[in-house]
Scaffold this active site. Structure first.
Site, PDB file in Angstrom:
ATOM      1  N   ASP A   1      74.692  14.325  84.175  1.00  0.00           N
ATOM      2  CA  ASP A   1      75.343  14.591  82.903  1.00  0.00           C
ATOM      3  C   ASP A   1      75.178  13.250  82.051  1.00  0.00           C
ATOM      4  O   ASP A   1      74.930  11.955  82.733  1.00  0.00           O
ATOM      5  CB  ASP A   1      76.802  14.788  83.289  1.00  0.00           C
ATOM      6  CG  ASP A   1      77.275  15.500  82.071  1.00  0.00           C
ATOM      7  OD1 ASP A   1      76.895  15.493  81.010  1.00  0.00           O
ATOM      8  OD2 ASP A   1      78.557  16.093  82.363  1.00  0.00           O
TER       9      ASP A   1
ATOM     10  N   ASP B   1      77.850  23.740  76.722  1.00  0.00           N
ATOM     11  CA  ASP B   1      78.931  23.674  77.207  1.00  0.00           C
ATOM     12  C   ASP B   1      79.744  25.151  76.982  1.00  0.00           C
ATOM     13  O   ASP B   1      80.805  25.472  77.347  1.00  0.00           O
ATOM     14  CB  ASP B   1      80.028  22.731  76.978  1.00  0.00           C
ATOM     15  CG  ASP B   1      79.772  21.587  77.999  1.00  0.00           C
ATOM     16  OD1 ASP B   1      79.081  21.864  79.016  1.00  0.00           O
ATOM     17  OD2 ASP B   1      80.364  20.339  77.574  1.00  0.00           O
TER      18      ASP B   1
HETATM   19  C1  DGJ Z   1      80.309  18.053  80.335  1.00  0.00           C
HETATM   20  C2  DGJ Z   1      79.144  19.156  81.002  1.00  0.00           C
HETATM   21  O1  DGJ Z   1      78.538  19.759  80.182  1.00  0.00           O
HETATM   22  C3  DGJ Z   1      80.268  19.912  81.695  1.00  0.00           C
HETATM   23  O2  DGJ Z   1      79.499  21.008  82.026  1.00  0.00           O
HETATM   24  C4  DGJ Z   1      80.838  19.222  82.841  1.00  0.00           C
HETATM   25  O3  DGJ Z   1      80.042  18.670  83.759  1.00  0.00           O
HETATM   26  C5  DGJ Z   1      81.650  18.125  82.172  1.00  0.00           C
HETATM   27  N1  DGJ Z   1      80.987  17.226  81.332  1.00  0.00           N
HETATM   28  C6  DGJ Z   1      82.491  17.238  83.222  1.00  0.00           C
HETATM   29  O4  DGJ Z   1      82.837  16.068  82.678  1.00  0.00           O
END
Ligand code: DGJ
Length: 740
Positions: free
Chosen positions: A471, A541
């Site tokens: 990430d 997301d």
């Molecule tokens: C952003 C990601 O897109 C989510 O899926 C998740 O992993 C969060 N960060 C966790 O902090």
């Protein structure tokens, strides 16, 4: 797929069965552009294509106006491809042809991801050297033409052969001068949770661009541009694609000149970029992949999909079926301990899910997003036996184990930051801007990359980890590295991305069996650069099924379904609060790399059964979803956006799955039909609705149907008024087609 050199006409012809690109060394030594488009016959002279272009006072009198790698200062006032500050402070540069070389295969670009070949016969590469005789700067332009793809990969190497130090201020990966400006420009734009929507505009005189200066390719614009004729559709007409294999700051721009021709350039964003070249030093640009289609946007996407899936992605996971996963994030967020995770994993395994991914919150003392990034050791309060203990229990439950990391970041509240405050990006003596309570680590520094390599390798080798989600949750502000001298601060952004690539290269090489998925606060770094290391990416997301329709549609223009991670989440949806049927959520997520993002222990029995059936369906058709041909049928950006339809077809066209989605239900429908594409007209297909249903639409479509009929007359979408009334909003239908 030869590259031909017509010595008499001084023309270079790069061609395969589908495309041709023609360059000509002009009378003044500059490298002119003649043509990029449909394949032209070999062994013919095309030198005459450069005639008849007069550009008034804009250019040197009588000089043809289309150039391959334009520079400023000589009367060409359009946007340049290369700007170099000379030792005398001027930007004077005159590039003249100094030679060319044609080789089999395709060379690598040092330090940068790029498309590749597995055998020399797959491509030929042309390297044209242009030289500035006065100052000694050389531009080496690389063009790879693939035997089997309607694509040309371009990049440039800038070499300082002079005696003094020069500074590269702009070095584009590609510049293309088009003979006319009668194009519509499509870009993939948005922001967090609504990435890569298709935005269109007609080209007009002047400059129109998309870009990122955030240090990553970004949620806002994808490093991709598409030009199409106004009459171009998914199936018909001309389209040109420009895609940058890069994950940092970029610029993609079209400029229309007063004479109605267009210049398109794509590459590293020139703002906040300079690169100092000592005598003898060189700079390599990232690669741009240019695609031409005369059969619509669909065929252009086909080219990108196959090229990026087969010759950009690499490693064992390139061709392997990707596992159906359950990610802990929306199901547990930071609120878990080992017992809860094992329960989730066990419940997931019982549903047929193949991989359990522990997302954020497992390290340091991280109970919220306010601490611990950088401290990559398990939080023993939550995981008394560490990652290894948890992973062993998860595997014992019959499901593989995956882990989330965010290597590029550091929290102010972390041991790492307390030990190395200078490792965080920022300008000494000035405040640093926090984003999501965190700073960015200075990956332009080899010692930082070294450290991350060591600590992460320890985590990954200490436990049975099958998958990593990498990430990256904030953009870069106050770009500066204390490890670079003042005159090289303009190199920071690019050096940062080179550091990211180096860390990816080390970890993917050391752990080839681990499947990597990239992520940046959802789809904030969904670009071809990272696909070279991580063959799939977290798309957004936003997991709401309705929101996902435009996101996945837009993403699919340039990226294959094997890269598009798509999960079913709980309702009310956590991003928009919408309640959609579980069947619809799956019917959207099937068209990608499928998974779940919820707490499986909280599912009611009926939903548990439905999820198990969904997993079984996806696994049975996984090859089709991950490697079939994706055909877009009805777009969420067309009309009022209420309907979307798409399908996947197997390479031999013997099986297909069709998805049709209606956002809001409407009363009194007509007998609407959905015409399919990409089938074999001579094949008879058994058509069945999935899940099996006995409603009128399912019944009337069921049975043997000719591919010709399905493409010409299509599937029925609406039948009786009563059934329509009962259906409600956010409905999806899937049809499965199998050759008899
Ligand atoms: C952003 C990601 O897109 C989510 O899926 C998740 O992993 C969060 N960060 C966790 O902090």
């Amino acid at each position: 797929m030869p590259i031909e050199w017509d010595a008499e006409g001084r023309v270079l012809h790069l061609r395969n069965d589908r495309i041709s690109c023609l360059l000509r060394i002009q009378e003044d030594g500059s490298l002119g552009h003649l043509y990029f488009g449909r394949s032209l016959a070999p062994a013919r002279s095309y030198a005459h294509l450069s005639g008849g272009e007069f550009r008034g006072f804009g250019n040197r009198l009588g000089e043809p106006g289309r150039l391959e790698y334009p520079v400023p200062g000589g009367g060409d006032y359009r946007v340049p491809a290369l700007v170099v500050e000379q030792p005398d402070g001027s930007a004077a540069l005159r590039l003249e042809y100094a030679g060319h070389e044609i080789t089999r295969g395709k060379p690598e670009i040092p330090g940068l991801p790029a498309t590749y070949v597995e055998a020399d016969g797959e491509a030929d590469t042309l390297e044209v050297t242009l030289r500035d005789e006065v100052g000694g700067v050389e531009a080496h332009l690389l063009y790879t033409v693939f035997a089997d793809h309607a694509a040309i990969a371009r990049s440039a190497r800038i070499v300082n052969r002079g005696d003094g130090v020069v500074r590269v201020r702009t070095a584009m990966s590609a510049s293309l001068d088009l003979g006319d400006a009668d194009w519509v420009m499509d870009q993939l734009s948005g922001t967090w949770a609504r990435e890569r929507h298709v935005v269109s505009r007609r080209l007009v005189p002047g400059r129109q661009s998309i870009s990122s200066r955030r240090g990553s390719s970004g949620h806002e614009h994808n490093p991709f541009l598409l030009l199409r004729r106004t009459s171009t559709t998914e199936e018909h007409g001309e389209a040109l694609g420009f895609s940058l294999v890069y994950s940092g700051n970029f610029l993609a721009e079209a400029e229309v000149d007063p004479f109605g021709s267009a210049r398109v350039r794509i590459g590293i964003h020139p703002e906040e970029f300079t690169w100092t070249l000592e005598p003898g030093a060189e700079f390599a640009t990232p690669e741009a992949v240019l695609v031409y289609s005369d059969a619509g946007i669909g065929a252009l996407s086909d080219t990108y999909h196959r090229l990026y899936r087969e010759r950009l992605a690499r490693g064992p996971w390139r061709d392997r079926p990707r596992p159906v996963l359950l990610n802990s994030w929306e199901g547990a967020y930071f609120d878990f301990d080992e017992e809860r995770l094992v329960q989730m994993a066990t419940a997931a395994a019982a549903l047929g899910i193949e991989l359990f991914v522990l997302d954020d919150g497992w390290f340091g003392h991280r109970d919220a997003d306010t601490s611990s990034l950088g401290d990559w050791f398990a939080d023993r309060r939550k995981l008394p036996d560490g990652i290894a203990g948890l992973a062993r229990r998860v595997e014992a439950a019959g499901i593989r184990f995956g882990l989330w990391i965010e290597p590029e970041m550091v929290s102010r509240d972390s041991d790492l930051f307390r030990a190395h405050p200078d490792w965080a990006v920022g300008v000494p003596g000035r405040p640093r801007t926090e984003g999501r309570n965190q700073y960015v680590l200075d990956l332009s520094r080899p010692d930082v990359v070294e450290h991350l390599d060591a600590v992460l390798s320890k985590v990954l080798s200490g436990a049975p980890v099958s998958y990593v989600k990498w990430d990256m949750n904030r953009v870069i502000t106050e770009p500066y590295s204390v490890a670079l001298p003042p005159e090289r601060q303009g190199e920071f952004f690019h050096r940062y991305i080179l550091g990211v690539y180096e860390l990816y290269r080390r970890l993917t090489t050391r752990f080839p069996e681990i499947l990597f998925e990239s992520c940046a606060g959802g789809g904030g770094r969904f670009d071809p650069g990272l696909l070279a290391f991580a063959p799939q990416a977290w798309t957004s997301d936003d997991t709401d099924a309705v929101e996902r329709l435009p996101i996945q549609w837009g993403t699919s223009i340039a990226y294959p379904l094997s890269a598009i991670a798509a999960h079913v989440s709980a309702v009310p949806n956590h991003q928009v609060g919408r309640v959609t049927p579980l069947s619809t959520r799956a019917a959207v997520a099937f068209f990608g790399v499928f998974g779940y993002e919820l707490d499986p222990t909280a599912l009611p029995d009926a939903e548990r059964d439905e999820v198990a059936r969904q997993v079984g369906f996806y696994v049975a058709h996984r090859e089709l979803f991950q490697r079939g041909r994706f055909v877009r049928l009805v777009g969420p950006f067309d009309g009022d956006g209420n309907e979307t339809a798409w399908m996947v077809v197997s390479p031999e066209r013997r099986s297909a799955v069709v998805g049709h989605y209606r956002v809001l239900n409407r009363p009194s429908p007509g007998p609407a039909r959905l015409r399919l594409r990409g089938l074999d007209p001579a094949i008879t297909y058994d058509v069945a609705a999935w899940p099996a249903s006995d409603d009128t639409v399912a019944r009337l479509n069921r049975g043997p149907r000719g591919g010709d009929e399905l493409m010409a007359a299509g599937l029925l979408l609406d039948a009786t008024r009563g059934e329509v009334t009962a259906r409600g909003d956010f409905q999806a239908r899937l049809f499965v087609l199998e050759a008899r």
